[in-house]
Motif scaffolding. Structure first.
Motif, PDB file in Angstrom:
ATOM      1  N   SER A 113       0.827  -1.206   0.000  1.00  0.00           N
ATOM      2  CA  SER A 113       0.000   0.000   0.000  1.00  0.00           C
ATOM      3  C   SER A 113       0.861   1.255   0.000  1.00  0.00           C
ATOM      4  O   SER A 113       1.838   1.359   0.745  1.00  0.00           O
ATOM      5  CB  SER A 113      -0.914   0.008   1.230  1.00  0.00           C
ATOM      6  N   LYS A 114       0.478   2.218  -0.847  1.00  0.00           N
ATOM      7  CA  LYS A 114       1.203   3.483  -0.922  1.00  0.00           C
ATOM      8  C   LYS A 114       0.250   4.676  -0.910  1.00  0.00           C
ATOM      9  O   LYS A 114       0.707   5.822  -0.903  1.00  0.00           O
ATOM     10  CB  LYS A 114       2.046   3.528  -2.206  1.00  0.00           C
ATOM     11  N   LYS A 115      -1.049   4.446  -0.917  1.00  0.00           N
ATOM     12  CA  LYS A 115      -1.991   5.550  -1.105  1.00  0.00           C
ATOM     13  C   LYS A 115      -1.947   6.575   0.019  1.00  0.00           C
ATOM     14  O   LYS A 115      -2.008   7.783  -0.234  1.00  0.00           O
ATOM     15  CB  LYS A 115      -3.416   5.006  -1.263  1.00  0.00           C
ATOM     16  N   ASP A 116      -1.860   6.122   1.259  1.00  0.00           N
ATOM     17  CA  ASP A 116      -1.854   7.070   2.372  1.00  0.00           C
ATOM     18  C   ASP A 116      -0.567   7.876   2.413  1.00  0.00           C
ATOM     19  O   ASP A 116      -0.579   9.074   2.698  1.00  0.00           O
ATOM     20  CB  ASP A 116      -2.068   6.331   3.691  1.00  0.00           C
ATOM     21  N   LYS A 117       0.563   7.236   2.122  1.00  0.00           N
ATOM     22  CA  LYS A 117       1.833   7.964   2.071  1.00  0.00           C
ATOM     23  C   LYS A 117       1.803   9.020   0.974  1.00  0.00           C
ATOM     24  O   LYS A 117       2.352  10.119   1.129  1.00  0.00           O
ATOM     25  CB  LYS A 117       2.995   6.996   1.853  1.00  0.00           C
ATOM     26  N   VAL A 118       1.156   8.684  -0.148  1.00  0.00           N
ATOM     27  CA  VAL A 118       1.033   9.659  -1.239  1.00  0.00           C
ATOM     28  C   VAL A 118       0.237  10.876  -0.776  1.00  0.00           C
ATOM     29  O   VAL A 118       0.619  12.026  -1.016  1.00  0.00           O
ATOM     30  CB  VAL A 118       0.379   9.002  -2.476  1.00  0.00           C
ATOM     31  N   LEU A 119      -0.884  10.651  -0.103  1.00  0.00           N
ATOM     32  CA  LEU A 119      -1.688  11.772   0.395  1.00  0.00           C
ATOM     33  C   LEU A 119      -0.910  12.606   1.396  1.00  0.00           C
ATOM     34  O   LEU A 119      -0.926  13.843   1.351  1.00  0.00           O
ATOM     35  CB  LEU A 119      -2.970  11.258   1.034  1.00  0.00           C
ATOM     36  N   LEU A 120      -0.225  11.950   2.316  1.00  0.00           N
ATOM     37  CA  LEU A 120       0.505  12.663   3.364  1.00  0.00           C
ATOM     38  C   LEU A 120       1.657  13.486   2.816  1.00  0.00           C
ATOM     39  O   LEU A 120       1.985  14.554   3.356  1.00  0.00           O
ATOM     40  CB  LEU A 120       1.032  11.666   4.397  1.00  0.00           C
ATOM     41  N   THR A 121       2.265  13.016   1.733  1.00  0.00           N
ATOM     42  CA  THR A 121       3.405  13.734   1.171  1.00  0.00           C
ATOM     43  C   THR A 121       2.998  14.722   0.084  1.00  0.00           C
ATOM     44  O   THR A 121       3.591  15.798  -0.029  1.00  0.00           O
ATOM     45  CB  THR A 121       4.435  12.751   0.579  1.00  0.00           C
ATOM     46  N   ALA A 203     -13.283   5.001  21.073  1.00  0.00           N
ATOM     47  CA  ALA A 203     -14.276   6.039  21.339  1.00  0.00           C
ATOM     48  C   ALA A 203     -14.514   6.219  22.830  1.00  0.00           C
ATOM     49  O   ALA A 203     -14.901   7.307  23.275  1.00  0.00           O
ATOM     50  CB  ALA A 203     -15.594   5.698  20.648  1.00  0.00           C
ATOM     51  N   GLU A 204     -14.259   5.175  23.611  1.00  0.00           N
ATOM     52  CA  GLU A 204     -14.460   5.259  25.056  1.00  0.00           C
ATOM     53  C   GLU A 204     -13.164   5.560  25.805  1.00  0.00           C
ATOM     54  O   GLU A 204     -13.160   6.343  26.744  1.00  0.00           O
ATOM     55  CB  GLU A 204     -15.071   3.942  25.560  1.00  0.00           C
ATOM     56  N   SER A 205     -12.078   4.912  25.394  1.00  0.00           N
ATOM     57  CA  SER A 205     -10.803   5.098  26.074  1.00  0.00           C
ATOM     58  C   SER A 205      -9.675   4.910  25.077  1.00  0.00           C
ATOM     59  O   SER A 205      -9.276   3.781  24.788  1.00  0.00           O
ATOM     60  CB  SER A 205     -10.672   4.098  27.232  1.00  0.00           C
ATOM     61  N   GLY A 206      -9.170   6.013  24.560  1.00  0.00           N
ATOM     62  CA  GLY A 206      -8.113   5.958  23.562  1.00  0.00           C
ATOM     63  C   GLY A 206      -6.855   6.665  24.044  1.00  0.00           C
ATOM     64  O   GLY A 206      -6.237   6.246  25.023  1.00  0.00           O
ATOM     65  N   VAL A 207      -6.473   7.725  23.369  1.00  0.00           N
ATOM     66  CA  VAL A 207      -5.267   8.472  23.736  1.00  0.00           C
ATOM     67  C   VAL A 207      -5.436   9.061  25.134  1.00  0.00           C
ATOM     68  O   VAL A 207      -6.398   9.778  25.412  1.00  0.00           O
ATOM     69  CB  VAL A 207      -5.002   9.594  22.709  1.00  0.00           C
ATOM     70  N   ASP A 208      -4.516   8.724  26.037  1.00  0.00           N
ATOM     71  CA  ASP A 208      -4.546   9.195  27.431  1.00  0.00           C
ATOM     72  C   ASP A 208      -5.873   8.860  28.114  1.00  0.00           C
ATOM     73  O   ASP A 208      -6.315   9.575  29.024  1.00  0.00           O
ATOM     74  CB  ASP A 208      -4.294  10.705  27.511  1.00  0.00           C
ATOM     75  N   GLY A 209      -6.516   7.779  27.669  1.00  0.00           N
ATOM     76  CA  GLY A 209      -7.777   7.376  28.258  1.00  0.00           C
ATOM     77  C   GLY A 209      -8.959   8.234  27.853  1.00  0.00           C
ATOM     78  O   GLY A 209     -10.052   8.100  28.414  1.00  0.00           O
ATOM     79  N   ARG A 210      -8.782   9.085  26.858  1.00  0.00           N
ATOM     80  CA  ARG A 210      -9.828  10.010  26.441  1.00  0.00           C
ATOM     81  C   ARG A 210     -10.597   9.456  25.242  1.00  0.00           C
ATOM     82  O   ARG A 210     -10.083   8.613  24.495  1.00  0.00           O
ATOM     83  CB  ARG A 210      -9.207  11.367  26.087  1.00  0.00           C
ATOM     84  N   PRO A 211     -11.838   9.923  25.024  1.00  0.00           N
ATOM     85  CA  PRO A 211     -12.583   9.506  23.822  1.00  0.00           C
ATOM     86  C   PRO A 211     -11.807   9.881  22.564  1.00  0.00           C
ATOM     87  O   PRO A 211     -11.380  11.041  22.423  1.00  0.00           O
ATOM     88  CB  PRO A 211     -13.888  10.304  23.928  1.00  0.00           C
ATOM     89  N   THR A 212     -11.611   8.926  21.684  1.00  0.00           N
ATOM     90  CA  THR A 212     -10.732   9.142  20.532  1.00  0.00           C
ATOM     91  C   THR A 212     -11.415   8.732  19.239  1.00  0.00           C
ATOM     92  O   THR A 212     -11.936   7.616  19.125  1.00  0.00           O
ATOM     93  CB  THR A 212      -9.418   8.339  20.703  1.00  0.00           C
ATOM     94  N   LEU A 213     -11.408   9.641  18.268  1.00  0.00           N
ATOM     95  CA  LEU A 213     -11.891   9.344  16.922  1.00  0.00           C
ATOM     96  C   LEU A 213     -10.682   8.997  16.069  1.00  0.00           C
ATOM     97  O   LEU A 213      -9.855   9.858  15.775  1.00  0.00           O
ATOM     98  CB  LEU A 213     -12.620  10.545  16.327  1.00  0.00           C
ATOM     99  N   LEU A 214     -10.558   7.722  15.688  1.00  0.00           N
ATOM    100  CA  LEU A 214      -9.404   7.256  14.922  1.00  0.00           C
ATOM    101  C   LEU A 214      -9.872   6.713  13.585  1.00  0.00           C
ATOM    102  O   LEU A 214     -10.719   5.824  13.531  1.00  0.00           O
ATOM    103  CB  LEU A 214      -8.646   6.186  15.706  1.00  0.00           C
ATOM    104  N   SER A 215      -9.340   7.265  12.498  1.00  0.00           N
ATOM    105  CA  SER A 215      -9.603   6.750  11.152  1.00  0.00           C
ATOM    106  C   SER A 215      -8.331   6.914  10.331  1.00  0.00           C
ATOM    107  O   SER A 215      -7.414   7.655  10.708  1.00  0.00           O
ATOM    108  CB  SER A 215     -10.760   7.495  10.478  1.00  0.00           C
ATOM    109  N   ASN A 216      -8.292   6.222   9.186  1.00  0.00           N
ATOM    110  CA  ASN A 216      -7.063   6.257   8.419  1.00  0.00           C
ATOM    111  C   ASN A 216      -6.988   7.505   7.542  1.00  0.00           C
ATOM    112  O   ASN A 216      -7.938   8.284   7.433  1.00  0.00           O
ATOM    113  CB  ASN A 216      -6.896   4.969   7.602  1.00  0.00           C
ATOM    114  N   THR A 217      -5.853   7.706   6.936  1.00  0.00           N
ATOM    115  CA  THR A 217      -5.539   8.927   6.196  1.00  0.00           C
ATOM    116  C   THR A 217      -6.563   9.231   5.106  1.00  0.00           C
ATOM    117  O   THR A 217      -7.086  10.350   5.028  1.00  0.00           O
ATOM    118  CB  THR A 217      -4.136   8.802   5.562  1.00  0.00           C
TER     119      THR A 217
END
Length: 505
Positions: A113-121, A203-217
């Motif tokens: 996979s290279k699509k996300d790296k392409v978007l990020l760069t 969504a309940e306990s993510g980064v530092d135990g906080r609600p976290t919305l995580l999705s890909n690039t």
């Protein structure tokens, strides 16, 4: 990052401007995509539900459901009040609640996979637009971008400076399982970046135990395009059930943007490739489909399911003529066995056994039944999806390459070399594997007792070493096995980068 070519079918959206600019800065981005729009949470939920936008990291989870799950934990939408304590926010009932975090998963552990790296760069601002839209709707400013690739990380840091926004870039190790959501959260929290081994809702306990919305690039880039165009214009391409465009990585070297519903044959024609002996769709946790199925397949979740495949993260890997399919499959299975976290039986013992059963197919001594048995042990019982995904990859090869299996069983080989055309990471220099000095080995068998994952004994009591990289989680046991070998026959040797093969005439 290895040079990647860009192709489009129809009008570009995510890749707009890529034909003119190597990297789109903030001014160019705004000229191409317009000023950032910031809908309310209610508005954002409405438009994401209208087009049923799905995550583009492989699981295809509905984005609106993720957004709502985090919103419920936060308590209310709105701007963050500066007078509150860090990480807290008052809701309309006066309760203290933790502020949400938005995480862009820029980890592409999949070698194909290279699509996300392409978007990020190439256009990091489109990704940041999507992240900022989600963060604003949730009433937070806290955005984290998790990235493996250093070039992509530099691009994102520069974009953050351009926008003067308080986002953070976190580097991840370049491993297959690093992109799993739980592993990403653990890495951001400063823990070992492996799946947690139990289901934890970000969504309940993510980064530092906080609600976290995580999705890909790509998901965040699609969100930005959706908000910019509106649901009607966004859905003017694609299918009724799967509107919009998608990004595919074809052959590990070409990123294609095309409308969902495009025939896969049109994608191949655009890239100048053929289905060859079979096509792997969805990556190394995906499925092999036959050349005939590839010629009729439609690029969409439903379209690939109809031919026995899955869209996954949009990875399309045709296997060209001239290379041994079974050796290629076994080569990837060896890599996948070495990429596990080693925290459950299906990974520690199941994946090496699966690789051994595939190697037996290669030399003609095995059978599809043995592969199915190895793939079925521990199914659904792993600490993460890695063993099940790898089993799915191996099992689909049994159908697609059934004729090749018969030839190997009859002759012990198909007569074709293995050119290693399926992409794998280049060894970084710290990897090692076992080797045996046969002039010393006396068949004590202690090594097989200490590291049964990688060494077993043949019927004469001598070790049979798995030709696979020693995983990081086995490093201590591996060193102990070498130190305790009574004959000093067991060694750990560096994994050397393979030299490119000469082109076939």
């Amino acid at each position: 990052m290895t040079a990647v070519s860009i192709a489009t079918i129809g009008s570009p959206r995510l890749t707009m401007g890529f034909d003119r600019f190597d990297r789109i800065d903030l001014d160019r981005h705004r000229a191409l995509h317009g000023a950032l729009a910031v809908p309310t949470l209610e508005e954002l939920l409405k438009i994401t539900e209208a087009v049923d936008i799905r995550g583009r990291g492989g699981a295809a989870f509905p984005f609106a459901r993720k957004l709502m799950a985090v919103a419920k934990q936060v308590g209310r939408p709105g701007d963050v009040d500066d007078f509150l304590l860090p990480g807290e926010e008052d809701d309309h009932r006066g309760r203290r609640q933790k502020r949400a975090v938005v995480v862009v998963n820029g980890s592409e552990g999949e070698p194909g996979s290279k699509k996300d790296k392409v978007l990020l760069t190439r256009n990091p601002h489109l990704v940041l637009d999507g992240a900022q839209i989600a963060a604003t709707a949730l009433g937070t400013r806290d955005i984290v971008i998790a990235i493996e690739d250093e070039t992509a990380a530099r691009s994102m840091r520069a974009a953050i400076v351009e926008r003067r926004m308080p986002a953070e870039v976190v580097r991840l190790p370049e491993r297959f399982i690093s992109g799993e959501s739980g592993a990403v959260i653990r890495a951001i929290n400063g823990e070992t970046p492996i799946p947690p081994g139990r289901k934890v809702r970000a969504a309940e306990s993510g980064v530092d135990g906080r609600p976290t919305l995580l999705s890909n690039t790509e998901t965040f880039a699609q969100l930005a395009v959706l908000v910019s165009l509106g649901p009607d214009l966004y859905a003017s391409v694609g299918t009724d059930s799967e509107p919009g465009t998608t990004l595919l990585t074809v052959g590990g070297t070409t990123v294609v943007e095309c409308p969902l519903g495009t025939p896969l044959a049109s994608v191949f024609a655009q890239c100048g490739v053929q289905p060859g002996q079979g096509v792997l769709v969805g990556g190394y946790h995906g499925e092999w489909i036959t050349p005939e199925a590839a010629r009729t397949a439609i690029v969409s979740r439903a379209g690939f399911q109809a031919v026995g495949g899955s869209l996954g993260a949009g990875i399309i890997l045709p296997l060209p003529e001239g290379t041994c399919p079974l050796r290629e499959v076994a080569r990837i299975a060896s890599y996948m066995a070495g990429q596990s976290a080693g925290q459950c039986g299906p990974c520690r013992l199941g994946l090496p056994d699966l690789y051994r059963s595939l190697e037996a197919l290669v030399d003609g001594s095995g059978s599809p039944e043995l592969v199915r048995r190895a793939a079925g042990i521990g199914r659904g019982r792993g600490a993460c999806s890695h063993p099940d995904g790898t089993a799915r990859f191996a099992l689909s090869a049994l159908n697609t390459f059934a004729r090749d299996i018969e030839i190997h069983q009859l002759n012990g080989t198909c007569g074709q070399p293995c050119f290693g055309v399926l992409p794998l990471p280049v060894p970084g220099g710290g990897e090692s594997k076992f080797a045996i000095d046969w002039s010393r080995c006396e068949g004590h068998g202690l090594c097989a007792y200490l590291v049964p994952e990688l060494i077993q004994l043949d019927r004469y009591g001598f070790p049979v070493v798995l030709d696979a990289e020693i995983p990081g989680w086995m490093e201590t046991d591996a060193q102990r096995a070498v130190a305790m070998c009574p004959a000093l026959a067991l060694r750990m040797v560096p994994v050397m980068a393979k030299q490119p093969k000469a082109k076939r005439k």
